[in-house]
Write an enzyme that holds these catalytic residues in place. Structure first.
Site, short mmCIF file in Angstrom:
data_model
loop_
_atom_site.label_atom_id
_atom_site.label_comp_id
_atom_site.label_asym_id
_atom_site.label_seq_id
_atom_site.Cartn_x
_atom_site.Cartn_y
_atom_site.Cartn_z
N SER A 186 0.86 -1.18 0.00
CA SER A 186 0.00 0.00 0.00
C SER A 186 0.90 1.23 0.00
CB SER A 186 -0.88 0.01 1.25
OG SER A 186 -1.42 1.29 1.46
N TYR A 234 -1.25 -1.01 10.64
CA TYR A 234 -1.46 -1.29 9.22
C TYR A 234 -0.26 -0.83 8.39
CZ TYR A 234 -3.49 -1.11 4.54
OH TYR A 234 -3.71 -1.27 3.18
N1 NAP Z 1 -8.63 -0.75 -1.11
C1 NAP Z 1 -7.61 0.06 -1.12
O1 NAP Z 1 -7.76 1.26 -1.36
C2 NAP Z 1 -6.23 -0.47 -0.87
C3 NAP Z 1 -5.17 0.42 -1.01
C4 NAP Z 1 -3.89 -0.05 -0.79
C5 NAP Z 1 -3.68 -1.37 -0.46
N2 NAP Z 1 -4.72 -2.23 -0.32
C6 NAP Z 1 -4.43 -3.62 0.02
O2 NAP Z 1 -5.05 -4.47 -0.89
C7 NAP Z 1 -5.35 -5.72 -0.28
C8 NAP Z 1 -6.81 -6.08 -0.52
O3 NAP Z 1 -7.63 -5.07 0.01
P1 NAP Z 1 -9.14 -4.84 -0.40
O4 NAP Z 1 -9.35 -3.38 -0.34
O5 NAP Z 1 -9.41 -5.58 -1.66
O6 NAP Z 1 -9.87 -5.53 0.86
P2 NAP Z 1 -11.32 -6.20 0.97
O7 NAP Z 1 -12.25 -5.64 -0.04
O8 NAP Z 1 -11.63 -6.08 2.41
O9 NAP Z 1 -11.06 -7.73 0.59
C9 NAP Z 1 -10.24 -8.51 1.41
C10 NAP Z 1 -10.31 -9.96 0.99
O10 NAP Z 1 -9.53 -10.72 1.90
C11 NAP Z 1 -10.35 -11.64 2.59
N3 NAP Z 1 -9.95 -11.71 3.99
C12 NAP Z 1 -9.94 -10.69 4.88
N4 NAP Z 1 -9.52 -11.12 6.07
C13 NAP Z 1 -9.25 -12.43 5.93
C14 NAP Z 1 -8.79 -13.44 6.81
N5 NAP Z 1 -8.52 -13.18 8.08
N6 NAP Z 1 -8.63 -14.69 6.34
C15 NAP Z 1 -8.90 -14.98 5.05
N7 NAP Z 1 -9.34 -14.08 4.16
C16 NAP Z 1 -9.52 -12.82 4.60
C17 NAP Z 1 -11.75 -11.11 2.46
O11 NAP Z 1 -12.64 -12.18 2.62
P3 NAP Z 1 -14.25 -11.95 2.75
O12 NAP Z 1 -14.71 -11.98 1.33
O13 NAP Z 1 -14.71 -13.10 3.57
O14 NAP Z 1 -14.43 -10.62 3.40
C18 NAP Z 1 -11.71 -10.55 1.05
O15 NAP Z 1 -11.80 -11.56 0.08
C19 NAP Z 1 -5.00 -5.54 1.19
O16 NAP Z 1 -3.74 -6.13 1.43
C20 NAP Z 1 -4.94 -4.06 1.36
O17 NAP Z 1 -4.07 -3.71 2.39
C21 NAP Z 1 -6.00 -1.79 -0.53
#
Ligand code: NAP
Ligand code: NAG
Length: 296
Positions: free
Chosen positions: A191, A204
């Site tokens: 990130s 985080y």
């Molecule tokens: N969104 C942003 O703006 C952003 C920016 C920078 C970096 N990131 C990074 O991108 C990555 C994905 O983020 P996202 O925004 O796509 O998040 P998200 O929409 O919350 O999706 C997270 C995914 O991981 C699964 N998950 C969460 N906790 C888990 C656990 N304890 N065990 C197994 N699976 C788990 C969730 O499962 P469920 O379907 O069951 O919820 C979902 O499939 C992360 O590493 C985040 O730090 C995101």
């Protein structure tokens, strides 16, 4: 006195020239990585790394978008996440839309070493070309002092396991067979928060700094063995984690973001994933905010 001013003038000119060169280099990199379709590696190149891709956190947001994008390019997908019904639904969707094979592994990444036996079992016998270390969580949805969250002992242990241990263990499980075939791609989703300490997002941001440091070092260790490691550090992507902000010029949908991000494979070892985010990164750089390694 005059000599002193002359020396300062030279120093100023050199600094200006250096900043200018950096800006030109960044802009050139952005054009090369995002705007020249002819330099892209393409689906056959991707598939040559192995028939399967493994995506952690594949049932929502960025991970789900990666899973679909890689399947669209002909890879079979192993989806790993915590919710069985979401896993089954997503696997069916991928098979229906892209006609590739899928496998699911249900695991909760807030667990410790004990959860990885099931993962190893589930991946047995697969030729894995791409690993996307995507799963991640934040400590709380609202900004909060680190030790004022509810049940800080558990929350902090959860985030460390989910964001850091998962990356290290998944790589440990999958890297050896990539090394023995001398081909493989590991994508670590970090990130922009990796770049400097973030009060109110302390844990985080620190886990993401770990991911970046670990990725870059392992990338160096294994680059001569045919394994490509890419660190992606997106800005804001509209997902559950980011609170589904409205999409537009700055905020991307996961689908658009992932399609651009997969196009950068083989071209960039550290990227924010899409042109819009690269421009935002360049702007932060130019404003002399804490340095990023956009240039690598
Ligand atoms: N969104 C942003 O703006 C952003 C920016 C920078 C970096 N990131 C990074 O991108 C990555 C994905 O983020 P996202 O925004 O796509 O998040 P998200 O929409 O919350 O999706 C997270 C995914 O991981 C699964 N998950 C969460 N906790 C888990 C656990 N304890 N065990 C197994 N699976 C788990 C969730 O499962 P469920 O379907 O069951 O919820 C979902 O499939 C992360 O590493 C985040 O730090 C995101
Ligand atoms: C799994 O996802 C489904 C569908 O989104 C939801 O209804 C269910 O409550 C979730 N199960 C768990 C254990 O979180």
């Amino acid at each position: 006195m005059v000599a002193c001013w002359d020396a300062l003038g030279v120093l100023g000119a050199l600094t200006a020239a250096w900043l200018m060169l950096r800006a030109v280099w960044s802009a050139g990199r952005a054009v090369y990585v995002f705007l020249l379709p002819s330099v892209r590696r393409g689906a056959p190149w991707l598939r040559a790394h192995g028939a399967w891709a493994v995506v952690t956190g594949a049932t929502d947001g960025i991970g789900k978008a990666y899973a679909h994008e890689l399947a669209r390019r002909g890879l079979n997908i192993v989806l790993i996440s915590r919710n069985l019904s979401k896993l089954e639904r997503e696997a069916k969707e991928i098979e229906r839309l892209h006609g590739t094979l899928t496998r699911i592994i249900q695991v909760d990444f807030t667990g410790g070493l004990e959860i990885y036996g099931a993962v190893e079992e589930g991946l047995k016998g697969l030729e894995i070309g791409v690993l996307v270390n995507n799963v991640g969580m934040s400590v709380s949805v609202v900004l909060q002092k680190t030790f004022e969250v509810e049940n800080p002992a558990k929350r902090l242990s959860d985030i460390v396991n989910c964001n850091m241990l998962s990356v290290v263990q998944m790589t440990r499980i999958i890297l050896p067979q990539m090394v023995s075939r001398r081909r493989g791609i590991i994508i670590n989703v970090s990130s922009v928060a990796e770049n400097h300490p973030h009060p109110l997002l302390a844990a985080y941001a620190a886990t993401k700094a770990f991911v970046r440091s670990f990725s870059l070092a392992v990338a160096t260790e294994y680059s001569s063995e045919g394994v490509t490691v890419q660190t992606v550090s997106p800005f804001v992507v509209s997902t559950k984690m980011s609170g589904h902000p409205k999409t537009g010029l700055l905020v991307k949908t996961p689908e658009d973001w992932a399609s651009e991000a997969v196009d950068t494979l083989g071209l960039s070892s550290h990227t924010s994933g899409c042109l819009s985010h690269a421009v935002q990164e360049g702007a932060l750089d130019a404003a002399a905010l804490p340095p990023t390694s956009f240039l690598s």
